[in-house]
Design an enzyme around this catalytic site. Structure first.
Site, mmCIF file in Angstrom:
data_model
loop_
_atom_site.group_PDB
_atom_site.id
_atom_site.type_symbol
_atom_site.label_atom_id
_atom_site.label_comp_id
_atom_site.label_asym_id
_atom_site.label_seq_id
_atom_site.Cartn_x
_atom_site.Cartn_y
_atom_site.Cartn_z
ATOM 1 N N LYS A 188 -0.570 -3.672 -8.889
ATOM 2 C CA LYS A 188 -1.632 -2.994 -8.127
ATOM 3 C C LYS A 188 -2.496 -2.198 -9.111
ATOM 4 C CE LYS A 188 1.161 -4.560 -4.967
ATOM 5 N NZ LYS A 188 2.107 -3.779 -4.203
ATOM 6 N N ASP A 195 6.964 6.576 -5.395
ATOM 7 C CA ASP A 195 6.474 5.203 -5.503
ATOM 8 C C ASP A 195 5.073 5.305 -6.101
ATOM 9 O OD1 ASP A 195 5.380 2.706 -5.260
ATOM 10 O OD2 ASP A 195 6.219 2.300 -3.280
ATOM 11 N N ARG A 206 -2.392 -8.145 10.631
ATOM 12 C CA ARG A 206 -1.467 -7.011 10.666
ATOM 13 C C ARG A 206 -1.410 -6.540 12.124
ATOM 14 N NH1 ARG A 206 2.089 -7.490 7.367
ATOM 15 N NH2 ARG A 206 1.856 -6.919 5.221
ATOM 16 N N PHE A 261 5.314 -13.779 10.113
ATOM 17 C CA PHE A 261 3.870 -13.884 9.843
ATOM 18 C C PHE A 261 3.547 -14.806 8.677
ATOM 19 C CE2 PHE A 261 3.761 -11.010 6.168
ATOM 20 C CZ PHE A 261 4.921 -10.274 6.349
ATOM 21 N N PHE A 277 7.489 1.202 2.977
ATOM 22 C CA PHE A 277 6.902 -0.026 2.459
ATOM 23 C C PHE A 277 7.983 -1.100 2.597
ATOM 24 C CE2 PHE A 277 5.792 -3.265 -0.599
ATOM 25 C CZ PHE A 277 4.514 -3.547 -0.153
ATOM 26 N N THR A 278 7.571 -2.338 2.890
ATOM 27 C CA THR A 278 8.520 -3.400 3.259
ATOM 28 C C THR A 278 9.687 -3.543 2.275
ATOM 29 O OG1 THR A 278 7.010 -4.917 2.167
ATOM 30 C CG2 THR A 278 6.845 -4.773 4.559
ATOM 31 N N TYR A 331 13.970 -10.891 -28.276
ATOM 32 C CA TYR A 331 14.858 -10.629 -27.138
ATOM 33 C C TYR A 331 15.123 -9.134 -27.010
ATOM 34 C CZ TYR A 331 18.428 -11.229 -23.617
ATOM 35 O OH TYR A 331 19.122 -11.167 -22.444
HETATM 36 C C1 PLP Z 1 3.503 -3.908 -3.741
HETATM 37 C C2 PLP Z 1 4.187 -2.653 -3.503
HETATM 38 C C3 PLP Z 1 5.558 -2.496 -3.778
HETATM 39 C C4 PLP Z 1 6.433 -3.645 -4.271
HETATM 40 O O1 PLP Z 1 6.043 -4.104 -5.506
HETATM 41 P P1 PLP Z 1 6.157 -5.646 -5.952
HETATM 42 O O2 PLP Z 1 5.561 -5.639 -7.305
HETATM 43 O O3 PLP Z 1 5.399 -6.457 -4.952
HETATM 44 O O4 PLP Z 1 7.607 -5.986 -5.971
HETATM 45 C C5 PLP Z 1 6.131 -1.257 -3.559
HETATM 46 N N1 PLP Z 1 5.420 -0.235 -3.066
HETATM 47 C C6 PLP Z 1 4.113 -0.349 -2.781
HETATM 48 C C7 PLP Z 1 3.363 0.828 -2.248
HETATM 49 C C8 PLP Z 1 3.448 -1.552 -2.974
HETATM 50 O O5 PLP Z 1 2.148 -1.658 -2.671
#
Ligand code: PLP
Length: 461
Positions: free
Chosen positions: A262, A219, A386, A453, A128-129, A76
């Protein structure tokens, strides 16, 4: 004797474990897509042949990473794998402190809550979303400061992810530096089509931010792939290693949010990395509320180990060349066939221009949604819309947004498909292109209120 015109390239790995693909007939696919309301998000994975929906968490791990899963230390507190991950983050990214999170948005939540006070602004090089949503939930207002070229699908600018320094400076003048929580810098900007930011621009953004006492939050989700583009496109970095370039990129920021799903070749995982010890203390405190103890942050020990090992592999030139080269290969073949795609070819995906496929369809017949469905029926390849469906509606007027770009995204998971799968993909797109005049579009029969979507349903016209 014919002379050898070129030497062939092959994937820099061989295959030890295979996952059989599902083959389906055209008739079955016509039924599956009808049942899925002509929405590729509603297809079952078992109905898909080549899955190009996303590159998030869909990567193939190596034997070295899988072996790491077996040495998961599931304590833990104080897991061995946490310390290994911390060491790799320090070595490759160069930040002092690490807070693991279950994925990227976990890190975004924490840093947004710490640094944003209601009424503050958060500039960024396109949104980014999930990043923008967390900034807004913390009371911030996002301001796009990316260069104009990023919004033009045919502009060949080599660094369409760059920040427009004038836009950033104008915002500082307009609202005052003390109203700016920080600037978010994305690498290989996803929403702009996987377009990189240059080192020169990163340096300039950092210097302008520092002059005004503004923090830079990076990011770093796709930073290694961005580093590869810098090596290829920015002369002075030609002979630097990706690792050195990555280090320098990160040195122009105060903190990083990261989705390991990613670049880092894992199926789950992320982190927040920082240099400031006070903010780290706060983040380490907050992660306990939302993710888990600060030495696991919502991850199993084995997941942290796979990510630590993924950092080493993802930074290798062979890997990046193959990964980005694969996307380029598909893009170049499509261009040769005269198929309209977004230029230049980005790091993780190809974007087909659906308006050019179907000039006979106005946007309310959903050209990109139609194209993704046609591609699936032709070959079982799953892509993503998209365009107008993803863009949604204006909250005030209730009208559809009519985005300039109406695209279908073919996104390539890392190390999953071979060049032969790529050829099949190109041939299927070509087939759909050749049948483009016979297509009549779709009508929307069910529309969810949020992020439509994902679950919208359609019928054929
Ligand atoms: C996927 C992504 C995120 C969010 O990450 P998650 O692991 O899906 O929560 C943030 N910024 C970028 C550029 C991404 O491609």
């Amino acid at each position: 004797m014919p002379t050898l015109q070129r030497r062939s390239w092959a994937e820099p790995f061989k295959i030890k474990t295979v996952e059989p693909l599902k083959m389906t007939t055209r008739r079955e696919r016509e039924q599956f897509i009808r049942e899925a309301g002509y929405n590729t998000f509603l297809l079952k994975s078992r109905e898909v042949y080549i899955d190009l929906l996303t590159d998030s968490g869909t990567n193939a791990m190596s034997d070295y990473q899988w072996a790491g899963m077996m040495v998961g230390d599931e304590a833990y507190a104080g897991s061995e794998n946490y310390y290994h991950l911390e060491q790799k983050v320090q070595e490759y990214y160069g930040y002092k402190y690490l807070v693991p999170t279950h994925q990227g948005r976990g890190a975004e939540n924490i840093i947004s809550k710490i640094l944003i006070k209601p009424g503050m602004y958060v500039p960024g090089n396109m949104y980014f979303t999930t990043t923008r949503l967390h900034q807004e939930l913390a009371g911030g207002t996002f301001v796009d400061v990316i260069v104009d070229e990023a919004h033009d699908s045919q502009n060949e600018h080599p660094f369409k992810g760059n920040v427009d320094l004038q836009k950033f400076e104008d915002l500082i003048k307009r609202v005052g530096a003390n109203k700016i929580a920080y600037i978010t810098i994305g690498a290989t900007v996803n929403m702009a089509g996987g377009q990189p930011i240059s080192m020169q621009n990163l340096r300039a953004v950092h210097s302008l931010a520092k002059k005004n006492g503004i923090k830079v939050v990076f990011d770093a989700t796709r930073a290694m792939e961005n580093a590869y583009f810098i090596k290829r496109r920015e002369k002075e970095y030609e002979h630097k290693s990706v690792k050195e370039i990555l280090h320098e990129m990160c040195s122009y920021s105060d903190a990083a949010t990261m989705s390991g799903k990613k670049d880092l070749l894992v199926n789950i995982g992320g982190f927040l990395a920082l240099n400031d010890s006070d903010i780290f203390e706060e983040a380490r405190n907050m992660v306990v509320i939302y993710e888990g103890l600060h030495t696991y942050g919502g991850l199993a020990g084995r997941d942290m180990e796979a990510m630590a090992r993924g950092i080493e592999e993802a930074c290798q030139l062979d890997h990046l060349q193959a990964r980005i080269g694969q996307v380029e290969y598909v893009g170049n073949r499509l261009i040769e066939l005269g198929i309209p795609i977004v230029r230049p070819i980005g790091g993780h995906a190809i974007f087909l221009d659906a308006k050019k496929f179907y000039p006979q369809l106005d946007q309310l017949k959903f050209p990109a949604q139609t194209l993704a469905a046609e591609l699936y029926v032709d070959s079982g390849i799953r892509a993503m819309e998209r365009g107008i469906v993803s863009a949604g509606r204006n909250k005030e007027t209730g009208d559809h947004y009519f985005p300039k770009l109406e695209l279908v995204r073919l996104t390539f998971p890392r190390r999953v498909y071979t060049q032969a799968h790529c050829d099949v993909t190109v041939e299927s797109v070509y087939e759909v292109w050749n049948n483009r005049s016979t297509v009549n579009g779709l009508t929307m029969v069910y529309e969810p209120k949020y992020l439509r979507f994902f679950q919208a349903r359609f019928e054929k016209l």
